[in-house]
Design a protein around this motif. Structure first.
Motif, PDB file in Angstrom:
ATOM      1  N   PRO A  78     132.587  18.667  75.056  1.00 49.10           N
ATOM      2  CA  PRO A  78     133.195  19.573  76.038  1.00 49.10           C
ATOM      3  C   PRO A  78     132.794  19.207  77.465  1.00 49.10           C
ATOM      4  N   ASN A  79     133.670  19.512  78.404  1.00 48.63           N
ATOM      5  CA  ASN A  79     133.519  19.047  79.787  1.00 48.63           C
ATOM      6  C   ASN A  79     132.163  19.366  80.406  1.00 48.63           C
ATOM      7  N   HIS A  80     131.631  20.549  80.129  1.00 44.91           N
ATOM      8  CA  HIS A  80     130.398  20.957  80.802  1.00 44.91           C
ATOM      9  C   HIS A  80     129.173  20.190  80.309  1.00 44.91           C
ATOM     10  N   MET A 104     131.851  18.238  86.251  1.00 50.05           N
ATOM     11  CA  MET A 104     132.481  19.499  86.626  1.00 50.05           C
ATOM     12  C   MET A 104     132.703  19.586  88.127  1.00 50.05           C
ATOM     13  N   LYS A 105     131.911  18.839  88.903  1.00 47.08           N
ATOM     14  CA  LYS A 105     132.023  18.801  90.352  1.00 47.08           C
ATOM     15  C   LYS A 105     131.832  17.364  90.814  1.00 47.08           C
ATOM     16  N   ASP A 110     127.276  11.746  91.777  1.00 45.60           N
ATOM     17  CA  ASP A 110     126.294  10.966  92.541  1.00 45.60           C
ATOM     18  C   ASP A 110     125.063  10.636  91.707  1.00 45.60           C
ATOM     19  N   ASP A 111     124.609  11.583  90.892  1.00 50.38           N
ATOM     20  CA  ASP A 111     123.446  11.326  90.037  1.00 50.38           C
ATOM     21  C   ASP A 111     123.745  10.229  89.013  1.00 50.38           C
ATOM     22  N   ALA A 314     137.085  15.142  93.394  1.00 47.55           N
ATOM     23  CA  ALA A 314     137.112  15.880  94.661  1.00 47.55           C
ATOM     24  C   ALA A 314     138.446  16.593  94.847  1.00 47.55           C
ATOM     25  N   MET A 315     139.537  15.952  94.433  1.00 44.07           N
ATOM     26  CA  MET A 315     140.840  16.607  94.501  1.00 44.07           C
ATOM     27  C   MET A 315     140.903  17.799  93.554  1.00 44.07           C
ATOM     28  N   ILE A 316     140.353  17.637  92.354  1.00 40.74           N
ATOM     29  CA  ILE A 316     140.314  18.745  91.400  1.00 40.74           C
ATOM     30  C   ILE A 316     139.478  19.891  91.954  1.00 40.74           C
ATOM     31  N   ASP A 317     138.332  19.560  92.545  1.00 43.09           N
ATOM     32  CA  ASP A 317     137.482  20.592  93.149  1.00 43.09           C
ATOM     33  C   ASP A 317     138.250  21.373  94.215  1.00 43.09           C
TER      34      ASP A 317
END
Length: 330
Positions: A78-80, A104-105, A110-111, A314-317
């Motif tokens: 799952p995505n999370h 999710m973001k 970056d990590d 970023a677009m999804i966010d």
């Protein structure tokens, strides 16, 4: 030339999509070998062993990651859970192909970029369409100016899923249409044009149970706009059209070629004549696995690095933030 030593793959979880698409692709791909699936029960792995008898059942994700006999892992969780387990896999010395969206973001990526650079392992979002030759053809047509100046792109991806027990309809597992298929309507345009959005200009949205079930977004790019419709409460539809000053490029099955519809690219000229090209017998999942192996071996450049996935995220966010505002009326 001798066949390369196969990349040995493990899968974290016996997800339906892994069983139906990615595990068979790994099994069929040249230079790849499916060796293990981790799950809570051996019975869930039996269907994988039906077409890949040498595949071992592993009792936990941790045990699979600790196995020195596995080179790469595919993550269909799952995505999370994507960022958490992708990070664990990198730290365990595995290459990683993770289902979309990989995070999710956008900031979470970056990590993973830092871990990638630290470990030297290949990690990517499983954005399989970039490996299909129809998209190479679209990119070439746009770069060659086949439709003149690009002015607008329209993209649609809709399907019906009103099963409230499905993880795609649950906010706690990162559900919603934008995270599930917005990656295609957004990412495909970025991939084809090489352009990045300037701003999100308009949003119309509907939610059920805290997840988006309808999201219409208009993004402004430099010189052209994108209108994107994704929905999990409409009939099945996939469509993508690039509208230029001197014609159009249309794809009747942009995201699931050969499954949703025939894989074709139509170049529509101003006089309404149409030049159509068909791409038969191409499995983009198999192509993705083979390209992943080639990138690991240093034989080819990987076309969808984490930086590109971050741009789509970023677009999804932005769309989700705008959706929240639209639904709340603020």
């Amino acid at each position: 030339m001798a066949n390369p030593t196969p990349i040995r793959w493990g899968i974290l979880g016996a997800a339906n999509f892994a069983l139906g698409a990615m595990a068979p692709a790994i099994h069929a791909a040249r230079g790849a070998e499916l060796v293990a699936v981790a799950s809570s029960a051996a019975a869930k792995v039996a269907p994988f062993q039906a077409f890949s008898p040498a595949t071992r059942y592993v009792e936990s994700y941790e045990a699979l990651l600790a196995d020195p006999g596995i080179d790469a892992v595919y993550i269909p969780l799952p995505n999370h859970l994507h960022v958490e387990w992708a990070g664990k896999a990198l730290r365990a010395g595995k290459h990683v192909l993770c289902e979309k969206p990989i995070a999710m973001k956008a900031a979470e990526i970056d990590d993973l970029i830092a871990l990638r650079d630290e470990t030297g392992k290949l990690i990517s979002e499983a954005f399989m369409i970039v490996h299909h030759p129809q998209w190479a053809r679209v990119r070439a047509l746009l770069q060659d100016g086949a439709i003149g100046e690009l002015r607008h792109v329209s993209a649609e991806f809709t399907y019906m899923n009103d099963d409230m027990g499905d993880i795609r309809n649950r906010p706690e597992t990162g559900g919603g249409g934008l995270r599930d298929v917005g990656v295609y309507t957004f990412g495909s345009v970025r991939h084809a044009t090489g352009a990045e959005p300037i701003r999100l200009a308009h949003t119309k949205a509907e939610t059920v149970n805290g997840v988006d079930t309808y999201s219409y977004n208009v993004f402004d790019f430099d010189g052209f706009s994108l209108s994107s419709l994704v929905s999990t409460r409409m009939g099945r539809r996939q469509s993508l059209r690039f509208h230029g000053a001197d014609g159009e490029i249309a794809l009747p099955s942009p995201f699931n070629p050969g499954l949703f519809a025939q894989s074709e690219v139509h170049l529509i000229r101003p006089d309404k004549t149409v030049l159509s090209e068909r791409f038969n017998g191409m499995d983009q999942y198999v192509l993705q696995v083979e390209a992943f192996g080639a990138a690991i071996r240093g034989q080819a450049e990987w076309p969808w690095p984490l930086e590109k996935a971050k741009g789509t995220q970023a677009m999804i966010d932005d769309a989700i933030a705008s959706l929240d505002a639209a639904v709340s009326g603020t």
